[in-house]
Motif scaffolding. Sequence first.
Motif, PDB file in Angstrom:
ATOM      1  N   LYS A 125      88.135  67.536 -89.431  1.00  0.00           N
ATOM      2  CA  LYS A 125      89.525  67.723 -89.877  1.00  0.00           C
ATOM      3  C   LYS A 125      90.467  66.842 -89.059  1.00  0.00           C
ATOM      4  N   ASP A 126      90.359  65.526 -89.254  1.00  0.00           N
ATOM      5  CA  ASP A 126      91.189  64.580 -88.506  1.00  0.00           C
ATOM      6  C   ASP A 126      92.597  64.457 -89.076  1.00  0.00           C
ATOM      7  N   GLU A 127      92.791  64.963 -90.282  1.00  0.00           N
ATOM      8  CA  GLU A 127      94.106  64.916 -90.915  1.00  0.00           C
ATOM      9  C   GLU A 127      94.532  66.349 -91.246  1.00  0.00           C
ATOM     10  N   PRO A 128      95.003  67.081 -90.248  1.00  0.00           N
ATOM     11  CA  PRO A 128      95.276  68.506 -90.442  1.00  0.00           C
ATOM     12  C   PRO A 128      96.391  68.801 -91.436  1.00  0.00           C
ATOM     13  N   HIS A 129      97.234  67.797 -91.752  1.00  0.00           N
ATOM     14  CA  HIS A 129      98.348  68.031 -92.677  1.00  0.00           C
ATOM     15  C   HIS A 129      97.915  68.022 -94.134  1.00  0.00           C
ATOM     16  N   LEU A 130      96.684  67.619 -94.424  1.00  0.00           N
ATOM     17  CA  LEU A 130      96.240  67.557 -95.816  1.00  0.00           C
ATOM     18  C   LEU A 130      96.019  68.961 -96.377  1.00  0.00           C
ATOM     19  N   PRO A 131      96.266  69.152 -97.659  1.00  0.00           N
ATOM     20  CA  PRO A 131      96.084  70.480 -98.266  1.00  0.00           C
ATOM     21  C   PRO A 131      94.661  71.000 -98.096  1.00  0.00           C
ATOM     22  N   ALA A 132      94.544  72.277 -97.832  1.00  0.00           N
ATOM     23  CA  ALA A 132      93.233  72.897 -97.639  1.00  0.00           C
ATOM     24  C   ALA A 132      92.366  72.776 -98.882  1.00  0.00           C
ATOM     25  N   ALA A 133      92.993  72.671-100.041  1.00  0.00           N
ATOM     26  CA  ALA A 133      92.228  72.586-101.286  1.00  0.00           C
ATOM     27  C   ALA A 133      91.341  71.349-101.337  1.00  0.00           C
ATOM     28  N   LEU A 134      91.680  70.320-100.560  1.00  0.00           N
ATOM     29  CA  LEU A 134      90.865  69.103-100.552  1.00  0.00           C
ATOM     30  C   LEU A 134      89.525  69.318 -99.861  1.00  0.00           C
ATOM     31  N   ARG A 135      89.376  70.444 -99.158  1.00  0.00           N
ATOM     32  CA  ARG A 135      88.144  70.770 -98.461  1.00  0.00           C
ATOM     33  C   ARG A 135      87.530  72.083 -98.955  1.00  0.00           C
ATOM     34  N   ALA A 136      87.946  72.522-100.106  1.00  0.00           N
ATOM     35  CA  ALA A 136      87.539  73.846-100.565  1.00  0.00           C
ATOM     36  C   ALA A 136      86.078  73.921-100.980  1.00  0.00           C
ATOM     37  N   VAL A 137      85.543  72.826-101.528  1.00  0.00           N
ATOM     38  CA  VAL A 137      84.176  72.833-102.058  1.00  0.00           C
ATOM     39  C   VAL A 137      83.511  71.505-101.721  1.00  0.00           C
ATOM     40  N   PRO A 138      82.179  71.417-101.762  1.00  0.00           N
ATOM     41  CA  PRO A 138      81.502  70.125-101.573  1.00  0.00           C
ATOM     42  C   PRO A 138      82.009  69.091-102.575  1.00  0.00           C
ATOM     43  N   VAL A 139      81.988  67.831-102.182  1.00  0.00           N
ATOM     44  CA  VAL A 139      82.651  66.795-102.979  1.00  0.00           C
ATOM     45  C   VAL A 139      82.100  66.670-104.396  1.00  0.00           C
ATOM     46  N   GLU A 140      80.809  66.971-104.590  1.00  0.00           N
ATOM     47  CA  GLU A 140      80.261  66.783-105.935  1.00  0.00           C
ATOM     48  C   GLU A 140      80.943  67.686-106.965  1.00  0.00           C
ATOM     49  N   GLU A 141      81.580  68.750-106.506  1.00  0.00           N
ATOM     50  CA  GLU A 141      82.218  69.679-107.435  1.00  0.00           C
ATOM     51  C   GLU A 141      83.576  69.182-107.934  1.00  0.00           C
ATOM     52  N   VAL A 142      84.051  68.057-107.395  1.00  0.00           N
ATOM     53  CA  VAL A 142      85.335  67.520-107.854  1.00  0.00           C
ATOM     54  C   VAL A 142      85.189  66.114-108.434  1.00  0.00           C
ATOM     55  N   LEU A 143      83.961  65.712-108.733  1.00  0.00           N
ATOM     56  CA  LEU A 143      83.712  64.352-109.206  1.00  0.00           C
ATOM     57  C   LEU A 143      83.572  64.240-110.713  1.00  0.00           C
ATOM     58  N   ASP A 144      84.129  65.177-111.436  1.00  0.00           N
ATOM     59  CA  ASP A 144      83.991  65.143-112.891  1.00  0.00           C
ATOM     60  C   ASP A 144      85.205  64.546-113.587  1.00  0.00           C
ATOM     61  N   GLY A 145      86.130  63.966-112.818  1.00  0.00           N
ATOM     62  CA  GLY A 145      87.309  63.368-113.425  1.00  0.00           C
ATOM     63  C   GLY A 145      88.131  62.633-112.391  1.00  0.00           C
ATOM     64  N   GLY A 146      89.292  62.142-112.791  1.00  0.00           N
ATOM     65  CA  GLY A 146      90.159  61.418-111.875  1.00  0.00           C
ATOM     66  C   GLY A 146      89.839  59.943-111.835  1.00  0.00           C
ATOM     67  N   ALA A 147      90.476  59.260-110.903  1.00  0.00           N
ATOM     68  CA  ALA A 147      90.286  57.821-110.751  1.00  0.00           C
ATOM     69  C   ALA A 147      88.876  57.504-110.264  1.00  0.00           C
ATOM     70  N   PRO A 148      88.428  56.254-110.437  1.00  0.00           N
ATOM     71  CA  PRO A 148      87.127  55.873-109.883  1.00  0.00           C
ATOM     72  C   PRO A 148      87.093  56.115-108.374  1.00  0.00           C
ATOM     73  N   VAL A 149      85.907  56.363-107.848  1.00  0.00           N
ATOM     74  CA  VAL A 149      85.745  56.553-106.406  1.00  0.00           C
ATOM     75  C   VAL A 149      85.745  55.177-105.742  1.00  0.00           C
ATOM     76  N   GLY A 150      86.834  54.862-105.024  1.00  0.00           N
ATOM     77  CA  GLY A 150      86.922  53.573-104.352  1.00  0.00           C
ATOM     78  C   GLY A 150      85.992  53.471-103.172  1.00  0.00           C
ATOM     79  N   LYS A 151      85.795  54.595-102.492  1.00  0.00           N
ATOM     80  CA  LYS A 151      84.933  54.579-101.310  1.00  0.00           C
ATOM     81  C   LYS A 151      84.282  55.955-101.154  1.00  0.00           C
ATOM     82  N   LEU A 152      82.998  55.946-100.837  1.00  0.00           N
ATOM     83  CA  LEU A 152      82.250  57.149-100.508  1.00  0.00           C
ATOM     84  C   LEU A 152      81.917  57.080 -99.024  1.00  0.00           C
ATOM     85  N   LEU A 153      82.321  58.103 -98.272  1.00  0.00           N
ATOM     86  CA  LEU A 153      82.099  58.138 -96.836  1.00  0.00           C
ATOM     87  C   LEU A 153      80.984  59.113 -96.498  1.00  0.00           C
TER      88      LEU A 153
END
Length: 287
Positions: A125-153
């Motif tokens: 959690k290096d960016e504590p100001h980010l909304p908690a919802a961005l860490r609510a579930v593993p990333v694969e559960e939010v990859l069904d829409g939105g912009a292309p993934v520019g970078k996978l870390l």
Amino acid sequence: MPVALPRLVATDLDGTLLRSDGTVSDRTRRVLAAVEEAGVEVVFVTARPPRWLDALAHVVGRHGRVICLGGAAVWDLAGCSALEVTGFDAATALELVADLRSAVPGVALAVERTDGPAFDPWFPKDEPHLPAALRAVPVEEVLDGGAPVGKLLALRPGSGLSTRPGDVVRGATADAVQDEFFARVRGTVGERAHLAFSGAAGLAELLAPGVTKDAALARWCARLGVDRADVWAFGDMPNDLPMLRWAGRGIAVANAHPDVLACADAIVGSHDEDGVAAALEEALSSR
């Protein structure tokens, strides 16, 4: 002997143009403005995501755009929008995530998109100001829409290291544990992704095939009608190497990674010594 100004200057940010505290010095700000006034275009080429760029709006230049996410996007600061995005589609990103989970048990993953990031709940959690919802579930559960993934870390299990801009661990590449981690990631993704390293120890940065800083810079220059021979590029880390090799003059700051120092056409002072600004000042004085 002083070297005449090029038509375009491309520079990395963290570890290159920015000081250790992530700021642009007054000297550098003045020199960038003077270079632009002399008719030279200055473009920032960075691994940073769009959300880490707002603080630099005052030094971006009149065009107001930044090549970011390691070359995956061109971001318009004034419009807060992406003008160009090259990344993984959802299906490919999901495949990569599943394969990395299997190959590296406990790996912490994050995705960077121009419409925002998402993190595994256990990603640092290096960016504590980010909304908690961005860490609510593993990333694969939010990859069904939105912009292309520019970078996978992919963060090495147990590394516990910072991924914030400027927090670079220079000895990372000598770490046998990290080398083994990178090798495993590289072997897992194969030709489906390009593995970049911008300096954060334990962090593997995966970009879509063909996405590099030099490719994005070449497209930028083509639109302007600028030949690569008329480009200076400044950098410090291995992910800058393609850009430095492509440009007519590839320049390393003194604090750069050994591989960058070895390939550079010239070496200037460190980022904390305003090395980029000093080199441009010398060129300006020779006009």
